[in-house]
Write a protein that holds these residues in place. Sequence first.
Motif, PDB file in Angstrom:
ATOM      1  N   THR A  52       0.840  -1.204   0.000  1.00  0.00           N
ATOM      2  CA  THR A  52       0.000   0.000   0.000  1.00  0.00           C
ATOM      3  C   THR A  52       0.868   1.244   0.000  1.00  0.00           C
ATOM      4  O   THR A  52       1.967   1.260   0.565  1.00  0.00           O
ATOM      5  N   ASP A  53       0.361   2.302  -0.623  1.00  0.00           N
ATOM      6  CA  ASP A  53       1.080   3.570  -0.688  1.00  0.00           C
ATOM      7  C   ASP A  53       0.752   4.409   0.541  1.00  0.00           C
ATOM      8  O   ASP A  53       0.039   3.961   1.441  1.00  0.00           O
ATOM      9  N   VAL A  54       1.257   5.633   0.555  1.00  0.00           N
ATOM     10  CA  VAL A  54       1.089   6.524   1.702  1.00  0.00           C
ATOM     11  C   VAL A  54      -0.380   6.717   2.054  1.00  0.00           C
ATOM     12  O   VAL A  54      -0.766   6.737   3.220  1.00  0.00           O
ATOM     13  N   ASP A  55      -1.240   6.861   1.004  1.00  0.00           N
ATOM     14  CA  ASP A  55      -2.659   7.128   1.250  1.00  0.00           C
ATOM     15  C   ASP A  55      -3.482   5.866   1.448  1.00  0.00           C
ATOM     16  O   ASP A  55      -4.714   5.913   1.495  1.00  0.00           O
ATOM     17  N   GLY A  56      -2.829   4.727   1.568  1.00  0.00           N
ATOM     18  CA  GLY A  56      -3.534   3.471   1.781  1.00  0.00           C
ATOM     19  C   GLY A  56      -3.966   2.774   0.499  1.00  0.00           C
ATOM     20  O   GLY A  56      -4.569   1.687   0.552  1.00  0.00           O
ATOM     21  N   THR A  57      -3.662   3.372  -0.676  1.00  0.00           N
ATOM     22  CA  THR A  57      -4.034   2.756  -1.951  1.00  0.00           C
ATOM     23  C   THR A  57      -3.267   1.454  -2.154  1.00  0.00           C
ATOM     24  O   THR A  57      -2.057   1.389  -1.933  1.00  0.00           O
ATOM     25  N   VAL A  58      -3.977   0.414  -2.569  1.00  0.00           N
ATOM     26  CA  VAL A  58      -3.331  -0.867  -2.849  1.00  0.00           C
ATOM     27  C   VAL A  58      -2.611  -0.763  -4.191  1.00  0.00           C
ATOM     28  O   VAL A  58      -3.234  -0.551  -5.233  1.00  0.00           O
ATOM     29  N   VAL A  59      -1.299  -0.907  -4.155  1.00  0.00           N
ATOM     30  CA  VAL A  59      -0.469  -0.800  -5.354  1.00  0.00           C
ATOM     31  C   VAL A  59      -0.224  -2.178  -5.972  1.00  0.00           C
ATOM     32  O   VAL A  59      -0.164  -2.335  -7.185  1.00  0.00           O
ATOM     33  N   TRP A  60      -0.103  -3.183  -5.137  1.00  0.00           N
ATOM     34  CA  TRP A  60       0.189  -4.546  -5.615  1.00  0.00           C
ATOM     35  C   TRP A  60      -0.247  -5.519  -4.537  1.00  0.00           C
ATOM     36  O   TRP A  60      -0.235  -5.205  -3.337  1.00  0.00           O
ATOM     37  N   GLN A  61      -0.654  -6.727  -4.984  1.00  0.00           N
ATOM     38  CA  GLN A  61      -0.985  -7.773  -4.026  1.00  0.00           C
ATOM     39  C   GLN A  61      -0.859  -9.135  -4.704  1.00  0.00           C
ATOM     40  O   GLN A  61      -0.943  -9.250  -5.930  1.00  0.00           O
ATOM     41  N   THR A  62      -0.630 -10.160  -3.889  1.00  0.00           N
ATOM     42  CA  THR A  62      -0.550 -11.520  -4.417  1.00  0.00           C
ATOM     43  C   THR A  62      -1.960 -12.030  -4.697  1.00  0.00           C
ATOM     44  O   THR A  62      -2.939 -11.534  -4.136  1.00  0.00           O
ATOM     45  N   ASN A  63      -2.040 -13.022  -5.555  1.00  0.00           N
ATOM     46  CA  ASN A  63      -3.342 -13.598  -5.910  1.00  0.00           C
ATOM     47  C   ASN A  63      -3.697 -14.753  -4.984  1.00  0.00           C
ATOM     48  O   ASN A  63      -4.211 -15.785  -5.413  1.00  0.00           O
ATOM     49  N   THR A  64      -3.409 -14.560  -3.707  1.00  0.00           N
ATOM     50  CA  THR A  64      -3.678 -15.610  -2.715  1.00  0.00           C
ATOM     51  C   THR A  64      -4.689 -15.109  -1.700  1.00  0.00           C
ATOM     52  O   THR A  64      -4.630 -13.973  -1.246  1.00  0.00           O
ATOM     53  N   THR A  65      -5.616 -15.953  -1.371  1.00  0.00           N
ATOM     54  CA  THR A  65      -6.535 -15.698  -0.254  1.00  0.00           C
ATOM     55  C   THR A  65      -6.722 -17.025   0.451  1.00  0.00           C
ATOM     56  O   THR A  65      -7.642 -17.789   0.167  1.00  0.00           O
ATOM     57  N   SER A  66      -5.803 -17.295   1.373  1.00  0.00           N
ATOM     58  CA  SER A  66      -5.848 -18.588   2.068  1.00  0.00           C
ATOM     59  C   SER A  66      -5.414 -18.398   3.510  1.00  0.00           C
ATOM     60  O   SER A  66      -4.319 -17.902   3.779  1.00  0.00           O
ATOM     61  N   PHE A  67      -6.285 -18.770   4.406  1.00  0.00           N
ATOM     62  CA  PHE A  67      -5.940 -18.670   5.822  1.00  0.00           C
ATOM     63  C   PHE A  67      -4.905 -19.719   6.208  1.00  0.00           C
ATOM     64  O   PHE A  67      -4.403 -19.717   7.328  1.00  0.00           O
ATOM     65  N   ASP A  68      -4.571 -20.596   5.270  1.00  0.00           N
ATOM     66  CA  ASP A  68      -3.567 -21.616   5.536  1.00  0.00           C
ATOM     67  C   ASP A  68      -2.150 -21.052   5.414  1.00  0.00           C
ATOM     68  O   ASP A  68      -1.195 -21.666   5.847  1.00  0.00           O
ATOM     69  N   ILE A  69      -2.007 -19.864   4.776  1.00  0.00           N
ATOM     70  CA  ILE A  69      -0.679 -19.255   4.641  1.00  0.00           C
ATOM     71  C   ILE A  69      -0.198 -18.797   6.019  1.00  0.00           C
ATOM     72  O   ILE A  69      -0.891 -18.061   6.733  1.00  0.00           O
ATOM     73  N   ALA A  70       1.000 -19.238   6.354  1.00  0.00           N
ATOM     74  CA  ALA A  70       1.530 -18.945   7.685  1.00  0.00           C
ATOM     75  C   ALA A  70       2.525 -17.788   7.676  1.00  0.00           C
ATOM     76  O   ALA A  70       2.517 -16.941   8.567  1.00  0.00           O
ATOM     77  N   ALA A  71       3.415 -17.726   6.676  1.00  0.00           N
ATOM     78  CA  ALA A  71       4.471 -16.726   6.705  1.00  0.00           C
ATOM     79  C   ALA A  71       5.080 -16.562   5.320  1.00  0.00           C
ATOM     80  O   ALA A  71       4.893 -17.399   4.421  1.00  0.00           O
ATOM     81  N   ALA A  72       5.830 -15.457   5.161  1.00  0.00           N
ATOM     82  CA  ALA A  72       6.600 -15.196   3.950  1.00  0.00           C
ATOM     83  C   ALA A  72       8.066 -15.448   4.255  1.00  0.00           C
ATOM     84  O   ALA A  72       8.573 -15.046   5.312  1.00  0.00           O
TER      85      ALA A  72
END
Length: 786
Positions: free
Chosen positions: A104-124
């Motif tokens: 996210t940028d300074v104003d909270g705008t989403v600039v980029w995101q992964t195509n994942t939506t899984s509560f199983d993801i634990a960490a990067a």
Amino acid sequence: MRGLITIPIFLYLFIFTTAASKSRLILNRGDSITVGKESQFLTSPDATFTLGFYGLGTNACWLAIWFTNSADKTVVWTANRNRPVNRNGAAKVTLRRDGTMVLTDVDGTVVWQTNTTSFDIAAAHLLNTGNLVLRSQKGDILWQSFDSPMNTLLPSQPFTKSTRLTSVSSQASFATGIFNLYFGSDNVLRLISDSPDTSTSYWPNPDLRMYENGRTNYNSSRIAVLDDHGRFLSSDLLQFNASDVGPGVKRRLTMDYDGNLRIYSLNGSTGLWSVTWQALSQPCNVKGVCGRNAICVYAPLLPKCTCPPGYVVEDETNWNTGCNPMFNPKLLQSKEVNFLQIPHTDFYGFDLNTTDPVTLETCRSMCLEDFRCVAFSYRLLGQGFCFIKSAMLNGYAAPDFEASIYIKLPDTLAPSKPNIFHASSQTCGSDEREELIGSSSMYDFGSRRVKWVYMYSFAAALGAIELMFILLGWWFLFQKHGIPASVEAGYNMISSQFRQYTYSELKKATKNFAEELGRGGSGSVYKGVLSDDRVVAVKKLGDVFQAHEEYFAEISTIGKINHMNLVRIWGFCLERRHRLLVYEYLDNLSLDRHVFGSSFLSWKQRYAVALGTAKGLAYLHHECLEWVIHCDVKPENILLDSDFQPKIADFGLAKLLQREGDGSEFTRIRGTKGYMAPEWALSLPITSKVDVFGYGVVVLEMVRGVRLGNWGEEEGDGGGALSSFVRRWRGEVEGVVDGRLEGRFGRRQAAALIQVGIACVEDDRNKRPTMATVVQSLMACEYEED
């Protein structure tokens, strides 16, 4: 002595542990990395790579991965290459609790995101390979940066058919550039320049056939990798090694901003990189490296970009942008112009027309009479070859290049003929206007012309003698008369697989044209057997007004393309009024006989035909040296070999278009009713999307198994058959697919073909996909079982 050793070790451990305390190895769910806080970044376990915010200039910042110990912190991947965030604010990257990594940028705008939506993801995690991964509780990788490379391929990072390396726009930016490394639809790894003006493949060498380049397109895996020893291996048989091949060296393969592909090796002690392999030894072979109207000059040390007289560089920091005229371009449409010769120089492609051998004065007159002409190229290769240019792109100059370009300039400008190999203004970025236009040189067209008359006369005498020997050599070696000198590719005809046949040879081979295979608007095709026992199809062009034009269109196309899904042409005949072409003969003839006839194709064969045809058209549209539009895609022009693999035939209606052209060159409707795009009737500019439309109709006909003209009767709809089918299809394939298959077809493949077909026949051509996109869509379902 022991104490002296202990102190450095102690200091090293202190510094290392202090640095380590400022970094982390894992980014857990809910954690963030914020711009401006040096303590917030990820490092790989061996500290080779770092993930954090990388700044250029005063404000721009990117979420990036870089080599920790390289002197310039070399970036190998960015998440937001075309959308930097503000480095002076509170921009941050967060691994959200829903498993999505978000920038996210300074104003909270989403600039980029992964195509994942899984509560199983634990960490990067940032791995020792430089791969940023999102892992599940069990350690499985659910997302990785290796799947979306920027301009760099790292050792052990797989390079596949769905990935590509794209250069940066300049050394001062990570924005997307114009040069790409990717697997083409013919399965060959290639470099392509994809500028707003033109799209041109330049590596492997486009002047050589595939096997001469050491490649093969007979592979379907389309995968390549650079290993830890500096060896690169690809499924198209491409292999090369870094000069320091061996273990223990940090390397990267980078698609550089200048269009060259290079392996770099890191010196561990200095942190500096050295080039240990590169694709092109002469950078001027990179098409588009100097931009529109610019010339790439072969220099002893490094190549240089320069603007011709009358033009000035647009951006001194980025020569890809080229040169702009210092005059109103409309002035070139007047006859009040001069022509300035630039020796040993040419601009690649964009030839408006083709001619028989002509004199220099005739070539000049042709350019003067054509308002579209901005320059002409003239070559003396035993006889004069003239190429009228509609645009000046991919300029190059070399001292041993035997040709000159004559650029058209308003008569208000009277520059001297430049000596671009010795001019002091050759450094990229210098202001050439005063030096090139105001200078006086030994090549001046005005005051010094007379003093060269005697030298020119002497040179002409020597040239006449040399010309005589060249003509005699051509006579005895080739004994060929009437070979069209109208196409640039024709230079290679004599030494290539092309052969000029006499009319009597082809008349004998076809038994006086006894067995007709088919008939079209431009002529008829007959079966024949040559003296070497090759079975051929001989196309005899009819005595119609356009026959001459179509013949040369065919020959032009032949010299520029080569693909497994395009019909090979072995020769031609040009004898008095006779014009014929000799094709390879394909056992199973045309597609229409096997879709609409009693001997119909299986589903597997139909899908293979659809995919192969798409690959052939994608090659024509996106990967040829020139942009080729077929203009008559229909089942009759898709031939099948003994294995029922498709090959696109009949380029008699093909037109080689300039990339910046609007298609206004088409002055009459071309194609076949039922397969013609709406823009033909609406007099709109013609683009490659007319082929996409025809392909869509063919695909839908293969699925249904009937001619388009019969659909209206079956559907019982008063409207058009095509639009009726598009409106009524609701995603069900049962009852739509050819009933003769008796249900033996792949449901997912059928749905994919119908969706592709419907998308291709959109009335609005801007909504139709490109053929490259079609290939990707169909390959995703290629291996589905029936």
